[in-house]
Design a protein around this motif. Structure first.
Motif, mmCIF file in Angstrom:
data_model
loop_
_atom_site.group_PDB
_atom_site.id
_atom_site.type_symbol
_atom_site.label_atom_id
_atom_site.label_comp_id
_atom_site.label_asym_id
_atom_site.label_seq_id
_atom_site.Cartn_x
_atom_site.Cartn_y
_atom_site.Cartn_z
ATOM 1 N N SER A 152 0.744 -1.248 -0.088
ATOM 2 C CA SER A 152 0.035 -0.051 0.034
ATOM 3 C C SER A 152 0.887 1.229 0.119
ATOM 4 N N THR A 153 2.183 1.239 0.133
ATOM 5 C CA THR A 153 2.900 2.439 0.022
ATOM 6 C C THR A 153 3.860 2.311 -1.266
ATOM 7 N N ARG B 168 -3.712 3.017 -1.361
ATOM 8 C CA ARG B 168 -2.753 3.691 -0.724
ATOM 9 C C ARG B 168 -2.877 3.892 0.588
ATOM 10 N N LYS B 170 -3.004 5.197 4.317
ATOM 11 C CA LYS B 170 -3.392 6.512 4.988
ATOM 12 C C LYS B 170 -4.170 7.198 3.960
ATOM 13 N N SER B 171 -4.746 6.622 2.942
ATOM 14 C CA SER B 171 -5.971 7.372 2.291
ATOM 15 C C SER B 171 -7.109 6.627 2.426
ATOM 16 N N PRO B 172 -8.303 7.311 1.823
ATOM 17 C CA PRO B 172 -9.561 6.786 1.809
ATOM 18 C C PRO B 172 -9.604 5.402 1.153
ATOM 19 N N GLU B 174 -7.466 2.956 1.736
ATOM 20 C CA GLU B 174 -7.057 1.886 2.572
ATOM 21 C C GLU B 174 -8.593 1.795 3.512
#
Lengths: 215, 459
Positions: A152-153, B168, B170-172, B174
């Motif tokens: 996710s990063t 991504r 720390k985004s919506p 997630e």
């Protein structure tokens, strides 16, 4: 002369920054040229450490302590050398992308790069996209090396490349990516110049890419 | 267990320390001193040792380590310290079980002992490996539940995408991905006819505390009898994002696991230091999180997998140390080097889990192909791993050592350059998600080999 250099090399391998400072000063006072101290003492010691680490004969702590010792040696030797005579394999900015706090892999890469004569600026973890570029410009870097440990990063690596392209600076820097979920397919997809599974492979790739760029 | 606010107080008022100094000048040298002081030695000829004294030495060294150097908080750059009495009392009064699942699937996760005939807890599934679509996610989870009847709990995959966008942190994205993980997982288990099975890696897709909190709303289907993991950072570190999860989950009164991946070749050094560090993490989870179970995944710095002989020894020593000296159930999770639909991946699972179960642990089936590649997973690997683990209960450590030593040569020389295997799409029926004939043939062949070595499969 050779005894001072041998001691300097040994202290680099031991990762003893205090002894390194002492032996580097002694060598210079004894008339050893700074370039010889650098190449025969510091670089050879660092190379030995890098090879030991690659074979897992020593571990991360030893590698990082040797890296610190090397920096201590450079603090003594470099001021005695004209800037144009300082041999540098390349200048690299390393960091872990925004939103990712993992940095052990990045730290290993940094230590291995230093051991192989690169000048490294470490930006740490959770680094903003623009900062990679700003710091690379500031030190006139050859390479921007971007780490990410989570799926996710990973997008943060693409962000840096997109930012470089958008600002017309993409051709100025070699971009390398690495970290747990990265692979060659991903590197190709986002337009990175280089990818490596491990830190030693990354060093070899960095050397290859710089040589390729120099033609 | 200390109150989370007390952990917070010590995070804010503890001794200031640079992270680099904690790593290089406090943690690393003290671990190596303890290796010597307690004479902890890895013998390559004995990957599964039956020496209780060695296991207890690993535990004593880990106990000393936590008492002497504490836990580092990266956000405050301070050390969370404990007294010897606090650590001892917390270990003696810790949780000793976790009630998981609902209805017919409700079971109690209990601690095991080395060589115990008690069946291990089988936490089966994807081990958090990413998948590219909700369809693959659903097919996998449903097949885990259907093909692994001995599974006590499910570990779901992580979604890599929401619609056509990569998730991504720390985004919506997630937040949405975390909610979908829960909703889809529960529905897949219902479709499999096992709606009561607990999801023990809830919420796999949540990387941040806010995403975890978002997915916890009862509307989305998580239950108090699911499992909730909180990562602990290498080595012996935490931060406020992780402690925030503990604060939330403790107030919700749900079973919390501390999960940790000590690094062989990292600051812990070699096998001996990594075994001590793994054990210290177990104690850290009791102290800082109020854990009712823990999960350890030691990993090789060079190969980023866990099936080398040194790491099989590390896992065995860690499990023996904590199962003999604490009452908190300990699970072991692995990273195979090889990928799906290969013989090698099954050999790796067999060697690691025969060793782990005989050493007193339970298991979560691990990430295949180092957990590195999206969609590189099928139901076959966790199915095989679960069956091996279940069948290994009651095997003595000496017998396990002999069996594991006969399995290791079948894959050890390929750990550095393992076969990547095949994707779910290449291996499984697109409609049912059932593995292909090729996968089953490999599974049958390796299972027979393992049975021939003396492992008695239930079915």
């Amino acid at each position: 002369m050779s005894e001072d250099i041998a001691k300097l090399k040994e202290a680099i391998i031991e990762g003893d920054a205090e002894k390194v400072t002492q032996y580097a000063e002694a060598a210079l006072e004894a008339g050893v040229s700074p370039l010889v101290a650098l190449e025969k003492g510091v670089s050879e010691g660092a190379k030995h450490v890098g090879e030991q680490f690659e074979r897992m004969e020593i571990f991360l702590t030893n590698l990082m302590l040797s890296g610190e010792a090397m920096m201590a040696a450079l603090d003594v030797i470099l001021p005695k050398m004209p800037k144009e005579e300082v041999p540098v394999a390349g200048r690299v900015v390393v960091g872990t992308v925004r939103g990712d706090i993992h940095e052990i892999g990045k730290n290993i890469l940094k230590a291995m790069l230093v051991a192989n004569g690169f000048a490294v600026t470490d930006l740490g973890c959770d680094v903003a996209t623009s900062r990679f570029v700003e710091e690379a410009e500031k030190i006139d870097a050859d390479i921007i090396a971007i780490s990410a440990l989570m799926t996710s990063t990973l997008g943060g690596q693409k962000d840096v490349i997109d930012y470089l392209q958008e600002t017309g600076k993409r051709d100025r820097f070699i971009v390398m990516v690495g970290g747990g979920p990265t692979n060659q397919e991903w590197a190709d997809e986002i337009g990175a110049d280089g990818f490596a599974e491990t830190a030693p492979e990354a060093v070899r790739e960095a050397i290859r890419l710089i040589e390729e760029r120099k033609g | 267990m200390l109150n989370i606010l007390e952990i917070t107080r010590r995070s804010l008022e503890g001794k200031p320390c640079l992270e680099k100094d904690y790593d290089l000048r406090i943690f690393a040298p003290r671990v190596q001193e303890l290796v010597k002081e307690y004479d902890v030695t890895y013998d390559p000829n004995i990957v599964i040792s039956s020496d209780d004294g060695l296991a207890d030495s690993v535990f004593k060294a880990a106990f000393d380590l936590i008492v002497e150097i504490g836990v580092f908080n990266k956000d405050t750059e301070r050390v969370i310290s404990f007294t010897e009495k606090e650590v001892r009392d917390s270990i003696n009064t810790s949780f000793d079980h976790a009630l998981l699942g609902e209805g017919m699937e409700q079971r109690t996760l209990l601690p095991r002992k080395p060589e115990s005939k008690e069946k291990p807890w089988i936490f089966a599934g994807a081990g958090g490996v990413t998948v590219s679509s909700e369809n693959v996610f659903m097919k996998l989870v449903q097949n885990y539940a259907e093909l692994i009847p001995i599974a006590n709990a499910i570990t779901t995959p992580c979604l890599a995408n929401v619609g056509d966008m990569s998730i991504r942190a720390k985004s919506p994205l997630e937040i949405e991905g975390s909610i979908r993980t829960v909703v889809l997982g529960r529905e897949a288990l219902r479709r499999a006819g096992r709606p009561g099975l607990p999801i023990m890696n809830a919420i796999g897709t949540a990387e941040s505390a806010i995403a975890l909190a978002s997915g916890l709303h009862p509307d989305f289907g998580l239950r108090k009898t699911d499992g909730y993991m909180i990562a602990q950072l290498a080595e012996l570190k935490t931060d406020f994002d992780l402690l925030n999860r503990a604060a939330l989950l403790q107030s919700l009164n749900v079973p919390i696991a501390g999960i940790h991946g000590p690094i062989y070749g990292g600051f812990a050094g070699g096998a001996e230091g990594t075994a001590i560090t793994s054990t210290a993490f177990h104690i850290m989870a009791i102290m800082t999180l109020g854990a009712s179970w823990t999960l350890c995944f030691p990993i090789h710095l060079k190969y980023t997998s866990s099936s080398t002989p040194e790491l099989i020894w590390v896992a065995s020593q860690y499990l023996q140390a904590v199962s003999r000296n604490t009452q908190v159930p300990a699970l072991y999770y692995n990273y195979t080097a090889a990928g799906p639909c290969t013989e090698m991946v099954l050999y790796e699972f067999a060697a690691e889990f025969i060793g782990g179960i005989s050493s007193g642990g339970s298991i979560e089936t691990g990430g295949v192909a180092r957990g590195k590649y999206t969609d590189y997973l099928t139901p076959i690997e966790p199915m095989f791993a679960s069956e091996v683990a279940y069948a290994s209960a009651g095997i003595t450590r000496d017998d396990a050592n002999e069996i594991v030593k006969r399995i290791i040569p079948r894959f050890a020389d390929r750990v550095g350059d393992p076969p990547r295997g095949k994707t779910f799409q290449e291996c499984c029926d697109p409609v049912t998600g059932r593995p292909s004939k090729e996968c089953y043939e490999i599974y049958e062949r390796v299972k027979q080999e393992v049975a021939d070595l003396g492992v008695r499969f239930l079915y």
